[in-house]
Design a protein around this motif. Structure first.
Motif, PDB file in Angstrom:
ATOM      1  N   MET A  81      58.225 145.876  50.409  1.00 18.48           N
ATOM      2  CA  MET A  81      57.604 146.699  51.382  1.00 18.48           C
ATOM      3  C   MET A  81      56.979 145.449  52.350  1.00 18.48           C
ATOM      4  SD  MET A  81      54.738 149.584  52.105  1.00 18.48           S
ATOM      5  CE  MET A  81      55.864 150.779  51.920  1.00 18.48           C
ATOM      6  N   ALA A  82      56.382 144.509  52.009  1.00 16.97           N
ATOM      7  CA  ALA A  82      55.864 143.377  52.716  1.00 16.97           C
ATOM      8  C   ALA A  82      56.964 142.743  53.553  1.00 16.97           C
ATOM      9  CB  ALA A  82      55.204 142.237  51.852  1.00 16.97           C
ATOM     10  N   LEU A  83      58.091 142.376  52.908  1.00 20.18           N
ATOM     11  CA  LEU A  83      59.367 141.817  53.470  1.00 20.18           C
ATOM     12  C   LEU A  83      59.821 142.692  54.570  1.00 20.18           C
ATOM     13  CD1 LEU A  83      61.491 139.418  53.397  1.00 20.18           C
ATOM     14  CD2 LEU A  83      62.692 140.711  51.828  1.00 20.18           C
ATOM     15  N   MET A  84      59.839 143.818  54.283  1.00 22.13           N
ATOM     16  CA  MET A  84      60.274 144.799  55.389  1.00 22.13           C
ATOM     17  C   MET A  84      59.477 144.782  56.513  1.00 22.13           C
ATOM     18  SD  MET A  84      60.673 149.058  54.854  1.00 22.13           S
ATOM     19  CE  MET A  84      58.983 149.344  54.604  1.00 22.13           C
ATOM     20  N   PHE A  85      58.130 144.647  56.458  1.00 23.25           N
ATOM     21  CA  PHE A  85      57.154 144.781  57.614  1.00 23.25           C
ATOM     22  C   PHE A  85      57.517 143.637  58.429  1.00 23.25           C
ATOM     23  CE2 PHE A  85      53.360 146.696  55.357  1.00 23.25           C
ATOM     24  CZ  PHE A  85      53.955 147.909  55.150  1.00 23.25           C
ATOM     25  N   HIS A  86      57.787 142.322  57.708  1.00 21.75           N
ATOM     26  CA  HIS A  86      58.188 141.063  58.576  1.00 21.75           C
ATOM     27  C   HIS A  86      59.560 141.290  59.009  1.00 21.75           C
ATOM     28  CE1 HIS A  86      58.653 136.619  58.906  1.00 21.75           C
ATOM     29  NE2 HIS A  86      59.872 136.820  58.602  1.00 21.75           N
ATOM     30  N   ILE A  87      60.558 141.715  58.627  1.00 22.00           N
ATOM     31  CA  ILE A  87      61.911 141.799  59.147  1.00 22.00           C
ATOM     32  C   ILE A  87      61.700 142.903  60.301  1.00 22.00           C
ATOM     33  CG2 ILE A  87      63.887 142.675  58.624  1.00 22.00           C
ATOM     34  CD1 ILE A  87      63.885 141.771  55.853  1.00 22.00           C
ATOM     35  N   TYR A  88      61.176 143.974  60.304  1.00 22.19           N
ATOM     36  CA  TYR A  88      61.418 144.841  61.142  1.00 22.19           C
ATOM     37  C   TYR A  88      60.211 145.016  62.318  1.00 22.19           C
ATOM     38  CZ  TYR A  88      65.157 146.436  58.102  1.00 22.19           C
ATOM     39  OH  TYR A  88      66.069 146.376  57.381  1.00 22.19           O
ATOM     40  N   PHE A  89      59.092 144.444  61.976  1.00 25.49           N
ATOM     41  CA  PHE A  89      57.919 144.711  62.825  1.00 25.49           C
ATOM     42  C   PHE A  89      57.143 143.491  63.227  1.00 25.49           C
ATOM     43  CE2 PHE A  89      54.050 146.753  63.891  1.00 25.49           C
ATOM     44  CZ  PHE A  89      54.287 147.300  65.099  1.00 25.49           C
ATOM     45  N   LEU A  90      56.699 142.741  61.939  1.00 27.11           N
ATOM     46  CA  LEU A  90      55.821 141.448  62.133  1.00 27.11           C
ATOM     47  C   LEU A  90      56.289 140.203  62.400  1.00 27.11           C
ATOM     48  CD1 LEU A  90      53.085 142.752  59.525  1.00 27.11           C
ATOM     49  CD2 LEU A  90      53.108 143.098  62.023  1.00 27.11           C
ATOM     50  N   GLY A  91      57.526 140.077  61.894  1.00 24.88           N
ATOM     51  CA  GLY A  91      58.078 138.872  62.080  1.00 24.88           C
ATOM     52  C   GLY A  91      59.404 138.667  63.004  1.00 24.88           C
ATOM     53  N   SER A  92      59.817 139.740  63.637  1.00 31.80           N
ATOM     54  CA  SER A  92      61.164 139.667  64.278  1.00 31.80           C
ATOM     55  C   SER A  92      60.723 140.227  65.667  1.00 31.80           C
ATOM     56  CB  SER A  92      61.960 140.560  63.644  1.00 31.80           C
ATOM     57  OG  SER A  92      63.217 140.583  64.328  1.00 31.80           O
ATOM     58  N   ALA A  93      61.374 139.645  66.676  1.00 35.65           N
ATOM     59  CA  ALA A  93      61.260 140.315  68.113  1.00 35.65           C
ATOM     60  C   ALA A  93      62.394 141.145  68.290  1.00 35.65           C
ATOM     61  CB  ALA A  93      61.222 138.804  69.023  1.00 35.65           C
ATOM     62  N   GLU A  94      63.227 141.656  67.423  1.00 31.43           N
ATOM     63  CA  GLU A  94      64.112 142.691  67.800  1.00 31.43           C
ATOM     64  C   GLU A  94      63.467 143.991  67.773  1.00 31.43           C
ATOM     65  OE1 GLU A  94      66.707 141.239  68.657  1.00 31.43           O
ATOM     66  OE2 GLU A  94      67.260 139.504  67.873  1.00 31.43           O
ATOM     67  N   GLY A  95      62.464 144.326  67.225  1.00 33.48           N
ATOM     68  CA  GLY A  95      61.978 145.626  67.377  1.00 33.48           C
ATOM     69  C   GLY A  95      62.577 146.415  66.387  1.00 33.48           C
ATOM     70  N   LEU A  96      62.171 147.731  66.379  1.00 41.15           N
ATOM     71  CA  LEU A  96      62.449 148.683  65.485  1.00 41.15           C
ATOM     72  C   LEU A  96      63.464 149.683  65.916  1.00 41.15           C
ATOM     73  CD1 LEU A  96      59.380 149.619  63.640  1.00 41.15           C
ATOM     74  CD2 LEU A  96      61.604 149.137  62.615  1.00 41.15           C
ATOM     75  N   LEU A  97      64.249 149.199  67.198  1.00 44.02           N
ATOM     76  CA  LEU A  97      65.246 150.135  67.516  1.00 44.02           C
ATOM     77  C   LEU A  97      66.774 149.592  66.881  1.00 44.02           C
ATOM     78  CD1 LEU A  97      64.549 150.800  71.213  1.00 44.02           C
ATOM     79  CD2 LEU A  97      63.549 151.891  69.157  1.00 44.02           C
ATOM     80  N   PHE A  98      67.580 150.536  66.848  1.00 45.36           N
ATOM     81  CA  PHE A  98      68.949 150.327  66.290  1.00 45.36           C
ATOM     82  C   PHE A  98      70.053 150.826  67.000  1.00 45.36           C
ATOM     83  CE2 PHE A  98      66.648 153.902  64.478  1.00 45.36           C
ATOM     84  CZ  PHE A  98      67.625 154.719  64.486  1.00 45.36           C
ATOM     85  N   ASP A  99      71.074 150.518  66.300  1.00 49.24           N
ATOM     86  CA  ASP A  99      72.437 151.036  66.860  1.00 49.24           C
ATOM     87  C   ASP A  99      73.434 152.107  65.694  1.00 49.24           C
ATOM     88  OD1 ASP A  99      72.303 149.866  69.456  1.00 49.24           O
ATOM     89  OD2 ASP A  99      72.842 147.830  68.200  1.00 49.24           O
TER      90      ASP A  99
END
Length: 520
Positions: free
Chosen positions: A226-244
């Motif tokens: 879960m902590a890794l998920m926070f980093h990937i999708y919200f706290l550590g990445s500038a790609e945001g939580l939108l998707f295709d």
């Protein structure tokens, strides 16, 4: 809005802080007169990625897939509806996040502009008590992302924010692999949220919903994931939580074009061919025993789900060593999940989103309106005046009564979208599966790495420890490239470059705050 009128994937480049891993050096292609031979067992994302990466370097690759179609958990099969329509049934909605750099690199082999992906405008979340969150207008980088989410979300109230355990929360601002596993793997995701004291509504909407993307209850899931998920999708990445999402079913949009590409490279794709065992030969190399015979290979990639990997290793006594085989035997599979697809005789309200995450609606975890974005579903809806909906339920009890759960999902749909109470279900298909990896508390040391104790034998899949900040489908694709790179290096051939989200906290201030939380 029809899929054809939706905005395509944005042209903006990847996160400027994304980390690039250059291709390992070597010769551009194998000697055509005597190329190495490799077998890939499993035709999901990981196996297709490994096959692609090897075949592009001139390796003679044979891919074995026990099912009649490619794609693994993203496979699709034709089915005939009561009205005579032939449609594609799959295991349902999957979000192709912008952070999935390596999966997107695979798809670009046949679709350089990713024109077969279409953007959904939001990732809305709804709780049964009326709470609702959206990520559509949230800035994509810290600290603005966190501040804006807290400021705009009804799930956060001032009195709740005052209760948050800052010391427990701050380390999430600087997540690194493998350190995150050393810190959190022996803690459950539920207990981490309890320690941070997140507001209950926010926990349900923003975190419990995400954790169930791992097909596990938060009480069973390692907090490290879960902590890794926070980093990937919200706290550590500038790609945001939108998707295709693919604008046609998975086979047509993704795997049929890739299969044609691989065949053109000389790869042999054997579907409907289960592998019963793999033997490591004393002088090096392997034999693969499949339903269509036994053949020798220089190397083997095992790209299987946990249960299939356990079974194959158990049937292949010469692979690995005792400790490795024991770890494979301890791999666990996540609880069952259900995908129900419904063909209704009337449309849902036009303002319903293409995808909605839910919490508090019994077993229902999300609802997709497929005719909002999938061409096949849109054409059926336009022809009939109906709609095509998909319902997901994750982490169900092993002793679940299937008929009862299917009826419960329909009942919860009626609560979420009340207009569906008046709709007649013209047809329905239900997929029950239990083949996803479980990442249990304390389970990280048992997960396989790409290399194994047997030279020339590598493992790929979303179960695998990669040492990189990746998860879910992106972990499968990344591990496929890593498996191929490992074999290519042994043959003196050039590998493939990789890209991931930043491998540490986003900015000096975030890393300082994380250190303060760890030592405070």
């Amino acid at each position: 809005m029809t899929p054809l009128s939706r905005p395509r994937t944005p042209g903006r480049g990847p996160d400027r802080l994304a980390q690039s891993l250059p291709a390992p050096p070597g010769a551009p292609r194998a000697d055509a007169t005597a190329p190495p031979r490799a077998a890939v067992v499993g035709g999901g994302i990981a196996g297709l990625t490994a096959t692609t990466a090897l075949a592009e370097r001139g390796v003679r690759v044979t891919l074995y897939e026990r099912e009649p179609v490619l794609g693994g958990r993203l496979a699709g099969r034709p089915t005939r509806l009561a009205d005579g329509s032939t449609v594609t049934m799959s295991r349902g909605f999957h979000a192709f996040f912008r952070q999935y750099y390596n999966l997107r690199a695979l798809l670009r082999r046949t679709d350089p502009a990713l024109s077969r992906l279409t953007a959904l405008p939001d990732y809305p979340l709804r709780h049964a008590d009326g709470g609702h969150d959206s990520f559509r207008h949230i800035p994509r980088t810290l600290p603005l992302s966190a501040l804006a989410f807290v400021a705009t979300s009804p799930s956060f109230r001032l009195r709740d924010l005052a209760r948050i355990n800052t010391r427990a929360a701050l380390p999430l601002l600087d997540v690194r692999v493998p350190e995150v596993y050393h810190r959190y793997d022996r803690l459950s995701a539920h207990d981490l949220l309890e320690a941070i004291r997140f507001p209950a509504a926010a926990r349900h909407l923003a975190f419990e919903v995400f954790s169930r993307s791992f097909f596990a209850d938060p009480g069973e899931l390692s907090a490290a994931e879960m902590a890794l998920m926070f980093h990937i999708y919200f706290l550590g990445s500038a790609e945001g939580l939108l998707f295709d999402v693919p604008d046609e079913p998975f086979p047509q949009a993704l795997w049929d074009p890739l299969a044609a590409y691989l065949t053109g490279l000389g790869a042999e794709l054997r579907t409907r061919v289960p592998v019963g065992g793999v033997t490591a030969l004393p002088a090096g190399g392997f034999t693969v025993a499949a339903d269509d015979g036994e053949e020798p290979y220089d190397a083997v990639v095992l790209a299987l789900d946990p249960r299939a990997l356990r079974d194959l290793v158990a049937a292949s006594g010469s692979l690995g060593d005792a400790a490795w085989r024991a770890r494979i035997a301890r791999l666990r599979t996540a609880p069952p999940f259900l995908v129900s697809r419904l063909w209704l005789d009337r449309p849902v309200r036009p303002d319903r989103p293409g995808f909605l995450g839910t919490s508090g609606y019994g077993p229902l975890d999300n609802v997709s309106v497929l005719d909002r974005w999938e061409g096949e579903a849109a054409r059926w809806a336009a022809r009939t005046g109906g709609s095509v909906l998909e319902l997901h339920a994750y982490a169900l009890p092993d002793d679940t009564e299937r008929d009862i759960r299917q009826k419960e999902l329909l009942g919860e749909l009626h609560r979420v979208y009340p207009e569906t109470r008046r709709a007649r279900v013209l047809d329905a298909r239900h997929e029950w599966r239990a083949d996803c990896p479980l990442f249990p508390v304390g389970g990280h040391p048992d997960r396989p790495t790409v290399p194994t104790p047997s030279p020339g034998l590598v493992v790929a899949g979303d179960t695998v420890r990669t040492g990189l900040p990746v998860a879910l489908m992106e972990r499968a694709a990344t591990s496929g490239f890593l498996a191929a790179n490992t074999l290519l290096a042994g043959w003196g051939l050039r590998g493939h470059p990789l890209r991931t989200v930043p491998g540490r906290g986003r900015g000096a201030l975030a890393r300082w705050a994380a250190r303060a939380g760890r030592t405070g």
